[in-house]
Design an enzyme around this catalytic site. Sequence first.
Site, PDB file in Angstrom:
ATOM      1  N   HIS A  78       0.844  -1.206   0.000  1.00  0.00           N
ATOM      2  CA  HIS A  78       0.000   0.000   0.000  1.00  0.00           C
ATOM      3  C   HIS A  78       0.873   1.247   0.000  1.00  0.00           C
ATOM      4  CE1 HIS A  78      -4.044  -1.823   1.569  1.00  0.00           C
ATOM      5  NE2 HIS A  78      -3.569  -2.443   0.502  1.00  0.00           N
ATOM      6  N   TYR A 206      -9.124   4.914   8.111  1.00  0.00           N
ATOM      7  CA  TYR A 206      -9.308   5.159   9.540  1.00  0.00           C
ATOM      8  C   TYR A 206     -10.369   6.256   9.659  1.00  0.00           C
ATOM      9  CZ  TYR A 206      -4.793   2.857  10.487  1.00  0.00           C
ATOM     10  OH  TYR A 206      -3.752   1.952  10.588  1.00  0.00           O
ATOM     11  N   PRO A 298      -3.758  -0.464  18.972  1.00  0.00           N
ATOM     12  CA  PRO A 298      -3.553  -0.895  17.579  1.00  0.00           C
ATOM     13  C   PRO A 298      -3.707   0.214  16.538  1.00  0.00           C
ATOM     14  CG  PRO A 298      -5.698  -1.576  18.407  1.00  0.00           C
ATOM     15  CD  PRO A 298      -4.954  -1.001  19.574  1.00  0.00           C
ATOM     16  N   LYS A 302       1.483  -0.739  15.221  1.00  0.00           N
ATOM     17  CA  LYS A 302       2.896  -0.889  15.605  1.00  0.00           C
ATOM     18  C   LYS A 302       3.212  -2.162  16.374  1.00  0.00           C
ATOM     19  CE  LYS A 302       4.385   2.833  13.730  1.00  0.00           C
ATOM     20  NZ  LYS A 302       4.913   2.588  12.376  1.00  0.00           N
ATOM     21  N   TYR A 389       4.218   6.303  10.353  1.00  0.00           N
ATOM     22  CA  TYR A 389       3.385   5.155   9.967  1.00  0.00           C
ATOM     23  C   TYR A 389       4.223   4.086   9.268  1.00  0.00           C
ATOM     24  CZ  TYR A 389      -0.909   2.689   8.619  1.00  0.00           C
ATOM     25  OH  TYR A 389      -1.913   1.754   8.477  1.00  0.00           O
TER      26      TYR A 389
HETATM   27  C1  PHB Z   1      -5.631  -4.790  10.837  1.00  0.00           C
HETATM   28  O1  PHB Z   1      -5.626  -4.979   9.612  1.00  0.00           O
HETATM   29  O2  PHB Z   1      -6.023  -5.654  11.642  1.00  0.00           O
HETATM   30  C2  PHB Z   1      -5.157  -3.470  11.358  1.00  0.00           C
HETATM   31  C3  PHB Z   1      -4.666  -2.538  10.485  1.00  0.00           C
HETATM   32  C4  PHB Z   1      -4.237  -1.308  10.950  1.00  0.00           C
HETATM   33  C5  PHB Z   1      -4.295  -1.015  12.294  1.00  0.00           C
HETATM   34  C6  PHB Z   1      -4.770  -1.966  13.182  1.00  0.00           C
HETATM   35  C7  PHB Z   1      -5.209  -3.202  12.704  1.00  0.00           C
HETATM   36  O3  PHB Z   1      -3.887   0.184  12.743  1.00  0.00           O
END
Ligand code: PHB
Length: 395
Positions: A78, A206, A298, A302, A389
């Site tokens: 990505h 997000y 999460p 990280k 990130y």
């Molecule tokens: C996930 O794909 O489970 C995932 C992706 C990004 C995050 C947390 C979890 O910040």
Amino acid sequence: MTPGARARTQIVIVGAGPAGLLLGQLLHNEGIDAIILERRSADYVRGRIRAGVLEQGTVDVLARAGVATRLESEGLVHEGFEICFRGRRHRIPLKTLVGKTVTVYGQTEVTRDLMEARVACGAETIYEADDVELHDLDGSSPWVSYRHAGVAREIACDFIAGCDGHHGVSRRSIPADALKTQERIYPFGWLGVLADVPPPWHELIYANSERGFALASMRSPTRVRCYVQCALDDPIGNWSDARFWDEFRRRIGAGPGDQIGAPASIEKSVAALRSFVVEPMRYGGLFLAGDAAHIVPPTGAKGLNLAVSDVFYLHEALRDFYRERSQRPLDEYSARCLRRIRKAERFSWWMTRQLHHFPDDPQSARMQERALEHLFDSDVAQASLAENYVGLPLV
Ligand code: PHB
Ligand code: APR
């Protein structure tokens, strides 16, 4: 191993999560022997559902360990992700801003690749090892006792790697006064759902909505992983698939929210959000790595990446110790890890602060608005977000 006789190896690794298994592989490739002791069965370890965004540094280490063949062919690279604020989506172009990408590849797949590599190289892993206890940590030769199939066993070693997660025995084996801990528990959790439908979004989204946080993620071109912020006292039984997808749609906004429909969940679970750091990460002959030493919410993706950087630094320190017989690399291990952990803790806290609904802090919504408006208006702020990130290089 004859009952009663104390076995011997160079490193005992407690825990066969991604940290323990990867450390085992990196050490094996350096010709350093290690035995992994895991409390659960191999099937249980293989079946655990966790996150799935890998920094480039993590991909490089997995390649270095020789376990990236499937990752390189099936991982989804990505070049950016999106933040949806009050129904409007803003793309953070990682590749354009900092020239780096992330790879979406489930932690479950990483664990499977590591377990297969360990079997293939014939290195020893003892699953269903009960009552693991660590001994003589501050002596010259630490050892570990455990029970397997009802038989008491012992292993002597040069060092112990505590890769047994937040609830493991390793950190608990260190006298409390030798440790400093920092903890923050957030007043909400994440309800996550896995479903076998093609993701209608091409990059992660997000979302900060008036109804709370949501995340649109994926595992493959045919499987989505989605989350909504939930109250910790709202039992999972209250969350039918229909309720989940209705809430998800209201938060993620039109377009992707409508396209996903309401697929049947194949896994559904709630995770509490907390930050936790312990230091130092070494006590005598014991070295902590991964969740055994730190937990991040999460939101910054990280957790796994920090576990990988810890064991990469630990394998380098142990390799250099055996090459040079000097304690220096081992003495520097904890500080080296903590520099990276603190950066990730701060970033994960920032992401969590800006994207979630804080029921007991009405002021936070106004501050979030200010912070996100600034982010969307400023290339510099976006570049800083992107740099955090994608993470720092490792290899
Ligand atoms: C996930 O794909 O489970 C995932 C992706 C990004 C995050 C947390 C979890 O910040
Ligand atoms: N004895 C032996 N094994 C143990 C013990 C014990 N007393 N306690 C725990 N374990 C095992 C667990 O069963 C688990 O398989 O240690 C392993 C720890 O693995 P993880 O919790 O996955 O921790 P880690 O390898 O550090 O991986 C961190 O996992 O939780 C995610 O977000 C986190 O992505 C990060 C990653």
